[in-house]
Motif scaffolding. Structure first.
Motif, mmCIF file in Angstrom:
data_model
loop_
_atom_site.group_PDB
_atom_site.id
_atom_site.type_symbol
_atom_site.label_atom_id
_atom_site.label_comp_id
_atom_site.label_asym_id
_atom_site.label_seq_id
_atom_site.Cartn_x
_atom_site.Cartn_y
_atom_site.Cartn_z
ATOM 1 N N ARG B 91 0.897 -1.210 0.243
ATOM 2 C CA ARG B 91 -0.143 -0.010 0.116
ATOM 3 C C ARG B 91 0.904 1.317 -0.028
ATOM 4 O O ARG B 91 0.459 2.328 -0.203
ATOM 5 C CB ARG B 91 -1.146 -0.088 1.173
ATOM 6 N N ASP B 92 2.259 1.117 -0.095
ATOM 7 C CA ASP B 92 3.130 2.324 -0.278
ATOM 8 C C ASP B 92 2.784 3.108 -1.319
ATOM 9 O O ASP B 92 2.664 2.710 -2.626
ATOM 10 C CB ASP B 92 4.381 1.704 -0.150
ATOM 11 N N GLU B 93 2.197 4.521 -1.090
ATOM 12 C CA GLU B 93 1.843 5.097 -2.418
ATOM 13 C C GLU B 93 2.936 5.233 -3.521
ATOM 14 O O GLU B 93 2.539 5.089 -4.728
ATOM 15 C CB GLU B 93 1.582 6.581 -1.840
ATOM 16 N N LEU B 94 4.143 5.348 -3.194
ATOM 17 C CA LEU B 94 5.072 5.746 -4.350
ATOM 18 C C LEU B 94 5.313 4.212 -5.040
ATOM 19 O O LEU B 94 5.367 4.324 -6.338
ATOM 20 C CB LEU B 94 6.548 5.843 -3.536
ATOM 21 N N VAL B 96 2.859 1.905 -5.628
ATOM 22 C CA VAL B 96 1.938 1.828 -6.282
ATOM 23 C C VAL B 96 1.711 2.710 -7.509
ATOM 24 O O VAL B 96 1.444 2.300 -8.726
ATOM 25 C CB VAL B 96 0.519 1.981 -5.698
ATOM 26 N N LYS B 97 2.436 4.017 -7.083
ATOM 27 C CA LYS B 97 2.405 5.029 -8.174
ATOM 28 C C LYS B 97 3.285 4.274 -9.510
ATOM 29 O O LYS B 97 2.883 4.509 -10.851
ATOM 30 C CB LYS B 97 2.886 6.182 -7.794
ATOM 31 N N GLN B 116 11.200 11.757 -8.221
ATOM 32 C CA GLN B 116 11.058 11.347 -6.922
ATOM 33 C C GLN B 116 12.308 11.318 -6.002
ATOM 34 O O GLN B 116 12.696 11.514 -5.089
ATOM 35 C CB GLN B 116 10.342 9.969 -6.780
#
Ligand SMILES: Nc1ncnc2c1ncn2[C@@H]1O[C@H](COP(=O)(O)OP(=O)(O)OP(=O)(O)O)[C@@H](O)[C@H]1O
Ligand SMILES: [Mg+2]
Lengths: 245, 207
Positions: B91-94, B96-97, B116
């Protein structure tokens, strides 16, 4: 030919430096038009994948290798124009170089390795030795000063190489992976020491794979296939994001 | 973690009142996690309701003291001694992105990695600078603060390493699939699990 006067605070400048190894079909382009400047009080970190040209850039910046094209200026002196004696003096007095593979003299003890460049520069033996012991103290090697390189661990040898590069108040420190063989706490000791040298008025380039160590620098330059692809500054709010092409 | 566990750990050392707990919590965590007094009182209410602490005396200044119960002491010890289990990494946003970027045509994952990396390294530089400018590491306050800063520094470093690793993997994948295609060649088209087209075109899911 007319050459731009170099700013007084600029210790090192690379202008459009390219390096090709070999010729013809087997030629390798290690650097392709790199510009770089290091001022007094500035530490620049170079990051990039293996083979991206970091060591090549450092050896060229230190005058150990002559680039295929482009100019290197150390402390106002264009290396291409320098006489061998001038070049040797720059290497002895101004430059401190930490090699990726340490490059210690096996027949000399740790303290002798560190004092050697000072003695070559005409220092009295006792004074050179004292300075060398001080430098070994900075890298926490007081108790290994009389050991020969073969009797030191990899990380200890690396610290001797670092002491040798900073001894005698060198003003331009070029370090190739100086923390590669060190645990993270010892690496931090070395980085703090390097940083304080720079803050006292030296300048330096630090090649590293480790972002945590690069973060001690004022600027971080990323190399990819011999080109600068992006650059992060410490003070500017803006980071330059150039497209490598 | 929650402030709840932190307060419980403090109370396991002896009775205390809300404001004192706030100050102690912040001091002992190097001011890395500011809490407001209201949050502390709410948490104390819930701990009392759950039987982990008890309301005790009120001193002359009107401070309400709380004391830990046996159940509370057991919970505090279990928290201090047990490992921290983090939420699902997926579920880490980065992450997933980047995963989405690799699968969506017209999105350049390398550009995301670059942006990033610049941002993360800049915050790494700021953390390092504040650490370098810090005071005497032998003082307890400075020491705990540096511990917390180190945690952030190592996390940022890990992120940069993961970004570089991902960049190398993406480039290798592109080289292998001979990419350089119509959409700019940045995405790893061969690895696209599904088309980004609406599902009406059934051929897209044939893969
Ligand atoms: N003496 C040489 N002769 C021929 N090619 C060379 C020589 N030295 C380096 N190269 C080539 O130049 C490129 C850059 O090498 P360099 O040593 O500068 O990389 P690097 O970034 O320091 O890598 P690493 O992180 O592995 O130390 C590589 O492709 C390498 O093979
Ligand atoms: Mg190298």
């Amino acid at each position: 030919m007319s050459r731009e006067r170099i700013g007084a605070s600029e210790l090192l400048r690379l202008d459009a430096v390219s390096m090709h190894y070999g010729a013809g079909e087997n030629s390798v382009t290690a650097l392709a038009g790199v510009d770089l400047s290091v001022k007094r009080g500035e530490l620049v970190a170079i990051m990039g994948a293996s083979g991206s040209g970091k060591s090549t850039l450092l050896t060229i910046a230190g005058g150990l290798v002559t680039p295929t094209s482009g100019e290197v200026v150390i402390d106002g002196q264009y290396l291409r124009d320098a006489k061998p004696a001038q070049l040797a003096a720059i290497r002895r007095r101004t430059l401190g170089f930490v090699f990726q593979d340490f490059n210690l003299v096996p027949a000399l003890t740790a303290v002798e390795n560190v004092s050697l460049p000072l003695e070559l520069d005409g220092w009295k033996r006792s004074k050179a030795r004292r300075a060398a012991l001080d430098a070994l103290h900075l890298v926490e090697l007081d108790d290994r000063s009389e050991h020969f390189p073969d009797d030191l661990s990899g990380g200890q040898q690396q610290r001797v190489a670092i002491a040798r590069a900073v001894v005698g108040g060198r003003t331009l420190i070029l370090a190739d992976e100086p923390t590669g063989a060190l645990d993270s706490q010892t690496g931090e000791v070395v980085l703090r020491m390097l940083r304080s040298r720079i803050d006292e008025g030296a300048g330096g380039i630090l090649v590293t794979h480790d972002a945590r160590h690069a973060a001690w620098a004022d600027r971080i330059v990323f190399l990819r296939d011999g080109r600068v692809v992006d650059e992060t500054r410490r003070d500017d709010a803006s980071a330059l994001l150039a497209t490598g092409a | 973690m929650s402030v709840r566990h932190g307060l419980l750990a403090l109370l396991s050392q002896g009775p205390s009142y809300g404001y004192q707990l706030k100050v102690e919590f912040e001091r002992r965590t190097g001011d890395s996690w500011p809490v407001n007094v209201g949050q502390v009182y709410n948490t104390l209410d819930r701990l009392e309701r759950d039987g982990l602490i008890e309301r005790g005396e009120t001193d002359g200044d009107g401070h309400v003291f709380y004391a830990i119960t046996d159940a509370g002491a057991a919970e505090a010890r279990a928290w201090l001694e047990g490992p921290v289990v983090r939420g699902a990494a997926a579920r880490d946003e980065l992450a997933v992105k980047l995963a989405l970027a690799v699968t969506l045509p017209g999105v350049d994952p390398e550009a995301i990695i670059h942006a990033q990396r610049v941002a993360t390294i800049r915050s790494l530089q700021e953390l390092t600078r504040s650490k370098a400018a810090g005071g005497d590491p032998d003082s307890p306050e400075e020491f705990v603060w540096q511990l917390v800063v180190d945690a952030l520094i190592f996390q940022a470093e890990a992120e940069v390493r993961w970004l570089e690793h991902s960049e190398a993997r993406i480039r290798r994948l592109q080289a292998r699939s001979g990419s350089g295609g119509a959409d700019g060649g940045a995405t790893a088209s061969a690895s696209r699990p599904v088309s980004a087209e609406p599902p009406a075109t059934t051929t897209a899911s044939a893969r």
